[in-house]
Write a protein that holds these residues in place. Structure first.
Motif, short mmCIF file in Angstrom:
data_model
loop_
_atom_site.label_atom_id
_atom_site.label_comp_id
_atom_site.label_asym_id
_atom_site.label_seq_id
_atom_site.Cartn_x
_atom_site.Cartn_y
_atom_site.Cartn_z
N PHE A 122 16.30 18.93 -7.30
CA PHE A 122 14.92 19.20 -7.68
C PHE A 122 13.85 19.82 -6.75
O PHE A 122 13.60 19.35 -5.74
CB PHE A 122 14.08 17.98 -8.22
N TRP A 123 13.54 21.29 -6.94
CA TRP A 123 12.62 22.00 -6.12
C TRP A 123 11.38 21.91 -6.63
O TRP A 123 11.37 22.52 -7.79
CB TRP A 123 13.42 23.33 -5.87
N LEU A 124 10.45 21.63 -5.88
CA LEU A 124 9.25 21.33 -6.48
C LEU A 124 8.03 21.99 -5.70
O LEU A 124 7.74 21.59 -4.68
CB LEU A 124 8.45 19.94 -6.65
N PRO A 125 7.43 23.16 -6.11
CA PRO A 125 6.38 23.83 -5.21
C PRO A 125 5.10 22.86 -5.51
O PRO A 125 4.81 22.38 -6.59
CB PRO A 125 6.22 25.16 -5.98
N LEU A 126 4.42 22.75 -4.25
CA LEU A 126 3.03 21.85 -4.34
C LEU A 126 2.02 22.95 -4.33
O LEU A 126 0.55 22.55 -4.50
CB LEU A 126 2.92 21.02 -2.93
N VAL A 127 2.09 24.35 -4.18
CA VAL A 127 1.43 25.35 -4.62
C VAL A 127 2.17 26.39 -5.52
O VAL A 127 3.48 26.42 -5.43
CB VAL A 127 0.82 26.01 -3.20
N ASP A 128 1.64 27.17 -6.08
CA ASP A 128 2.16 28.08 -6.99
C ASP A 128 3.26 28.98 -6.07
O ASP A 128 2.90 29.69 -5.05
CB ASP A 128 1.62 29.01 -7.60
N ALA A 129 4.65 28.67 -6.46
CA ALA A 129 5.76 29.76 -5.75
C ALA A 129 5.96 30.79 -6.41
O ALA A 129 6.49 30.89 -7.65
CB ALA A 129 6.86 28.88 -5.74
N THR A 130 5.39 32.07 -6.12
CA THR A 130 5.48 33.21 -6.31
C THR A 130 6.26 34.27 -5.63
O THR A 130 6.55 33.80 -4.32
CB THR A 130 4.05 33.99 -6.30
N LYS A 131 6.70 35.40 -6.01
CA LYS A 131 7.45 36.56 -5.00
C LYS A 131 6.47 36.58 -3.77
O LYS A 131 7.04 36.63 -2.66
CB LYS A 131 7.69 37.66 -5.80
N GLU A 132 5.11 36.72 -4.00
CA GLU A 132 4.39 36.84 -2.58
C GLU A 132 4.34 35.74 -1.87
O GLU A 132 4.32 35.64 -0.50
CB GLU A 132 2.96 37.35 -3.36
N GLU B 263 10.21 32.19 -9.65
CA GLU B 263 9.00 31.91 -9.70
C GLU B 263 8.95 30.57 -10.25
O GLU B 263 9.23 30.37 -11.32
CB GLU B 263 7.80 32.97 -10.11
N CYS B 264 7.66 29.81 -9.93
CA CYS B 264 7.41 28.46 -10.49
C CYS B 264 6.18 27.95 -10.07
O CYS B 264 5.74 27.83 -8.87
CB CYS B 264 8.62 27.43 -9.89
N ARG B 265 5.31 27.68 -10.91
CA ARG B 265 4.03 27.33 -10.82
C ARG B 265 3.91 25.88 -10.35
O ARG B 265 4.84 24.86 -10.59
CB ARG B 265 3.10 27.38 -11.92
N LYS B 266 2.82 25.34 -9.60
CA LYS B 266 2.72 24.09 -9.21
C LYS B 266 2.71 23.16 -10.28
O LYS B 266 2.15 23.28 -11.45
CB LYS B 266 1.38 23.91 -8.37
N GLY B 267 3.33 21.88 -10.33
CA GLY B 267 3.73 21.32 -11.46
C GLY B 267 4.97 21.23 -12.36
O GLY B 267 5.48 20.64 -13.15
N GLY B 268 5.68 22.62 -12.11
CA GLY B 268 7.07 22.81 -12.47
C GLY B 268 8.10 22.44 -11.59
O GLY B 268 7.85 21.78 -10.29
N ILE B 269 9.27 22.58 -11.83
CA ILE B 269 10.24 22.12 -11.27
C ILE B 269 11.44 23.22 -11.39
O ILE B 269 11.82 23.67 -12.67
CB ILE B 269 11.00 20.83 -11.71
N VAL B 270 12.16 23.51 -10.19
CA VAL B 270 13.41 24.36 -10.40
C VAL B 270 14.51 23.37 -10.28
O VAL B 270 14.78 22.56 -9.25
CB VAL B 270 13.48 25.30 -9.31
#
Length: 292
Positions: A158-168, A208-215
């Motif tokens: 489970f890879w979880l961003p704590l801020v929005d994970a975008t290409k940038e 890409e995955c927004r905060k609150g989502g999971i890869v």
């Protein structure tokens, strides 16, 4: 929250699935506030001994650590789950929303795997990709950092961003479907990475995955980090779960039962026990489970 049938099929077909809007501010807020407190404690200690001159107390979570790190790279030394051993982090490892999703893929007997990380990817303004390291991992499979005895173990990341994970901000790239080829030989040079000649040629996707989502990824799914070209720190959590009773892939570090339908009394809910298990494990001579 449960995965839909379509999401389960996507995971089984591609070796990954991105699930948005799993976690709420009530889930992530306590963890983030605990990280902020630990950052502040370390910053004040380094300020007291002269390694930091400016505390940047008014900066937000997304920016403060980078400003402190620029003054003293030791800010990031040992700043990981197993060293920090936060109470809120322990509670989050058994978050019911996470376990509900893990149950959809692994069943009702779940253990929290000891291979887990808190990552702070710093802004990068250089040319090309940032060099490999904990902040920017090269192409690899998560199975590469497990011991061979866990080959048959069902394990998911489970890879979880704590801020929005975008290409940038430096999200991951993933090669869909390549997990079907099983384990690929890795090399230690340049960071644990798939041997170049064995890397699948299929085009990667930008995960890409927004905060609150999971890869969510299969342990054989090739993936890598990309450089953070933004002005904020790209914070993320890297957690793993496996079926209880299976080899964890790192038996010298503590895994624990996170959910059990057959033996609910076996679930570890005591923070102090977890903390003690980690302290005792880390006090022993360092060991490695890498297959390279």
């Amino acid at each position: 929250m449960a995965l839909t049938l379509e999401q389960i099929i996507d995971f089984q077909t591609n070796g990954y699935v991105i699930v948005e809007d799993v976690l709420t501010e009530d889930d992530l807020g306590p963890v983030i506030r605990e990280i902020e407190r630990l950052i502040d404690e370390r910053a004040r200690a380094y300020h007291a001994d002269g390694r930091i001159t400016e505390l940047h107390e008014d900066e937000p979570f997304e920016r403060r650590f980078a400003l402190l790190h620029a003054q003293c790279p030791d800010m990031n030394r040992g700043f990981d789950i197993m060293q920090l051993l936060g109470r809120e982090m322990f509670a989050f490892l058994t978050n019911q929303r996470l376990l509900d999703i893990a149950e959809c893929l692994l069943g009702r007997e779940l253990s929290c795997n000891p291979i887990q990380h808190l990552r702070s990817k710093m802004p990068w303004k250089g040319e090309g990709e940032q060099s490999a390291g904990m902040e920017n991992v090269p192409w690899h499979q998560d199975a590469a950092v497990t011991s061979p005895d866990s080959e048959a173990s069902e394990m998911i990341t489970f890879w979880l961003p704590l801020v929005d994970a975008t290409k940038e901000t430096g999200c991951m790239e993933i090669i869909p479907g390549a997990f079907k080829g099983g384990y690929l030989k890795h090399q230690a040079e340049g960071g644990t990475t798939i041997v170049k000649e064995l890397l699948p040629s299929d085009p990667p996707i930008t995960a890409e995955c927004r905060k609150g989502g999971i890869v969510i990824m299969n342990k054989y799914t090739p993936h890598r980090g990309t450089s953070n070209r933004s002005d904020i720190v790209r914070w993320s959590l890297d957690l793993r779960y496996h079926k209880t009773g299976a080899a964890s892939g790192r038996d010298f570090h503590p895994s624990f039962v996170a959910r059990s339908a057959s033996r609910p009394e076996s679930v570890l809910g005591d923070y102090e026990v977890w903390r003690t298990l980690w302290k005792e494990a880390l006090a022993k001579p360092a060991q490695k489970a890498h297959r390279v």
